[in-house]
Design a protein around this motif. Structure first.
Motif, PDB file in Angstrom:
ATOM      1  N   LEU A  60     -50.938 -23.180  77.734  1.00 47.51           N
ATOM      2  CA  LEU A  60     -51.880 -22.385  78.511  1.00 47.51           C
ATOM      3  C   LEU A  60     -51.289 -21.029  78.876  1.00 47.51           C
ATOM      4  O   LEU A  60     -52.014 -20.033  78.984  1.00 47.51           O
ATOM      5  N   PHE A  64     -53.783 -17.934  77.999  1.00 46.29           N
ATOM      6  CA  PHE A  64     -54.552 -17.260  79.045  1.00 46.29           C
ATOM      7  C   PHE A  64     -54.309 -15.756  79.115  1.00 46.29           C
ATOM      8  O   PHE A  64     -55.040 -15.048  79.810  1.00 46.29           O
ATOM      9  N   CYS A 137     -60.791 -24.790  79.706  1.00 49.43           N
ATOM     10  CA  CYS A 137     -59.942 -24.819  78.517  1.00 49.43           C
ATOM     11  C   CYS A 137     -60.307 -26.015  77.650  1.00 49.43           C
ATOM     12  O   CYS A 137     -61.139 -26.844  78.025  1.00 49.43           O
ATOM     13  N   ASP A 178     -57.303 -24.146  73.261  1.00 49.56           N
ATOM     14  CA  ASP A 178     -57.960 -22.894  73.602  1.00 49.56           C
ATOM     15  C   ASP A 178     -58.099 -22.782  75.111  1.00 49.56           C
ATOM     16  O   ASP A 178     -58.156 -23.787  75.828  1.00 49.56           O
ATOM     17  N   ALA A 179     -58.122 -21.558  75.600  1.00 45.43           N
ATOM     18  CA  ALA A 179     -58.426 -21.247  76.998  1.00 45.43           C
ATOM     19  C   ALA A 179     -59.609 -20.302  76.987  1.00 45.43           C
ATOM     20  O   ALA A 179     -59.595 -19.292  76.280  1.00 45.43           O
ATOM     21  N   LYS A 197     -62.121 -28.406  83.759  1.00 43.31           N
ATOM     22  CA  LYS A 197     -61.678 -28.513  82.368  1.00 43.31           C
ATOM     23  C   LYS A 197     -62.852 -28.833  81.458  1.00 43.31           C
ATOM     24  O   LYS A 197     -63.688 -29.681  81.777  1.00 43.31           O
TER      25      LYS A 197
END
Length: 296
Positions: A60, A64, A137, A178-179, A197
């Motif tokens: 992350l 991000f 995410c 993925d974020a 989430k």
């Protein structure tokens, strides 16, 4: 969120401006930007009984950078308020999580461009009003903390929040792919920062299975409604054909009938009702009067 505007030294400020200007069309100066830090997520078990693994936090941290900040996960363009230009993992060695790990959180370094429109928002951030944040995410792996099975691929019987021996069941999130964004929210899932989430994208096969399952549930619900309606109709018809004495017995019997049996019984009762109505409507033919107006 660390809700005080950052006041770095000259060298640090230059480094921050250089980092954030990677995302701008022209070089912004110190006077044009508002800098603040955001505690995005951590490795503690959250209110949903889930936690990020240390590996997930590392993933992350990279994902991000460059992601935009919005409100309440509403992806409208006008909701974009800030952007993360750098991120880092911060550990608190003196603190241990409920899972036995050193407490670690993901800190995002964010910026806004100062405008008349966001002046009040900046004041609310400085004043601690706009504080809690949540992230969105994709975490592909969702592992049971008790048995280690992946709950998406091989669901186990362990229930989140329940104790099994000395272990309290929770879900470990890892393999982040993925974020999407981070948002200002009122009530986050994580107690420290707040996390919402959205897990990995479904495959076409998984999506089709869910659609078929929903269609089957809808079909079964429709059949149940049809059967209940037939049972009520049969009790009514039996009452009309044979009277109230048989009503209670039939009410009990039809509860055990299949749909095919119900349809057959309904047809039998309708036939009996039709014959009964015909019999009631039939009238005797008038007899001829003796020689009335008969000419000899």
């Amino acid at each position: 969120m660390d809700n005080q505007e950052q006041n770095p030294s000259g060298t640090e400020l230059e480094a921050k401006l250089e980092q954030l200007n990677r995302f701008t069309r022209r070089t912004l100066t110190q006077e044009e930007v508002f800098l603040f830090d955001v505690r995005l997520c951590d490795n503690e078990i959250d209110r949903d009984g889930e936690r990020f693994s240390l590996e997930a936090l590392e993933q992350l941290k990279a994902l991000f950078v460059g992601k935009t900040g919005i409100f309440d996960h509403d992806p409208k363009g006008e909701n974009q308020t800030a952007r993360i230009y750098a991120a880092e993992l911060v550990q608190e060695p003196e603190r241990v999580t409920s899972a036995g790990e050193v407490y670690t959180f993901l800190k995002g370094h964010a910026y806004m461009v100062r405008t008349d429109a966001n002046r009040d928002l900046i004041r609310e951030i400085d004043g601690g009003i706009k504080k809690e944040v949540s992230i969105s995410c994709a975490a592909v792996s969702q592992t049971c903390s008790v048995c280690g099975s992946d709950r998406r691929k091989n669901p186990c019987a362990h229930r989140v929040g329940q104790l099994y021996g000395e272990k309290r069941c929770h879900v470990v999130l890892s393999d982040v792919t993925d974020a999407y964004e981070w948002s200002f929210v009122a009530v986050p899932a994580q107690r420290e920062a707040g996390v919402t989430k959205q897990f990995g994208m479904e495959t076409d096969g998984e999506r089709r299975c869910k659609q078929l399952e929903q269609q089957l549930q809808n079909r079964n619900a429709l059949l149940n409604r049809v059967e209940n309606s037939l049972r009520q109709e049969i009790v009514r018809l039996r009452f009309l054909v044979e009277g109230s004495a048989a009503q209670d017995a039939v009410s009990a019997a039809v509860e055990r009938m299949s749909l095919e049996e119900l349809l057959g019984f309904q047809e039998t009762l309708r036939t009996k009702q039709k014959h009964l109505c015909q019999a009631q409507l039939r009238t005797p033919e008038p007899q001829e009067q003796n020689g009335a107006f008969r000419m000899g």
